[in-house]
Design a protein around this motif. Sequence first.
Motif, PDB file in Angstrom:
ATOM      1  N   ARG A 224      12.198  38.355  37.954  1.00 31.48           N
ATOM      2  CA  ARG A 224      13.281  38.331  38.917  1.00 31.48           C
ATOM      3  C   ARG A 224      13.741  36.912  39.150  1.00 31.48           C
ATOM      4  O   ARG A 224      12.948  35.981  39.182  1.00 31.48           O
TER       5      ARG A 224
ATOM      6  N   LYS B 273       6.755  34.240  45.905  1.00 31.72           N
ATOM      7  CA  LYS B 273       6.846  34.038  44.463  1.00 31.72           C
ATOM      8  C   LYS B 273       5.425  34.011  43.902  1.00 31.72           C
ATOM      9  O   LYS B 273       4.555  33.337  44.445  1.00 31.72           O
TER      10      LYS B 273
ATOM     11  N   ALA C 182       9.283  37.572  43.909  1.00 30.60           N
ATOM     12  CA  ALA C 182       9.662  37.122  42.570  1.00 30.60           C
ATOM     13  C   ALA C 182       8.394  36.917  41.753  1.00 30.60           C
ATOM     14  O   ALA C 182       7.424  36.337  42.241  1.00 30.60           O
TER      15      ALA C 182
END
Length: 128
Positions: A23, A31, A65
């Motif tokens: 992503r 993340k 992400a």
Amino acid sequence: MAKLTVEDLKKIKEEYKAKTALREEGAFRAKVTVHMGTCGLAAGAREIMNVILEELEKNGAADVAVSTSGCAGLCSREPMITVQILDEPPVKYCDLNEEKTRKIVIEHILGGRVVEDLALVRGCETSY
């Protein structure tokens, strides 16, 4: 088992790409970086990545992400991941297996609590 056709292979490729799509950074609250250098791959980083993606999907976490990087320089401690929650210092986890990774996803990535007993270091590395 029946032979695979080119169309079968294309379908498998597209499913895999969709499942492991990295992503783009942006509106994410967390993340996760999976260190996938040669040493990481040999130690099982691909399986760690699959566990992370599976747990995030299972929990409907669309605000995380997931990306990859090369070797983090600690080959003997692979597989490793770095978790960074928005506005908090990154945390590196090492010597991972499926069970440890699931715990990190549930407690840290989804729950916001660092798993101290599995963490190698908290904070950013710097080069001089």
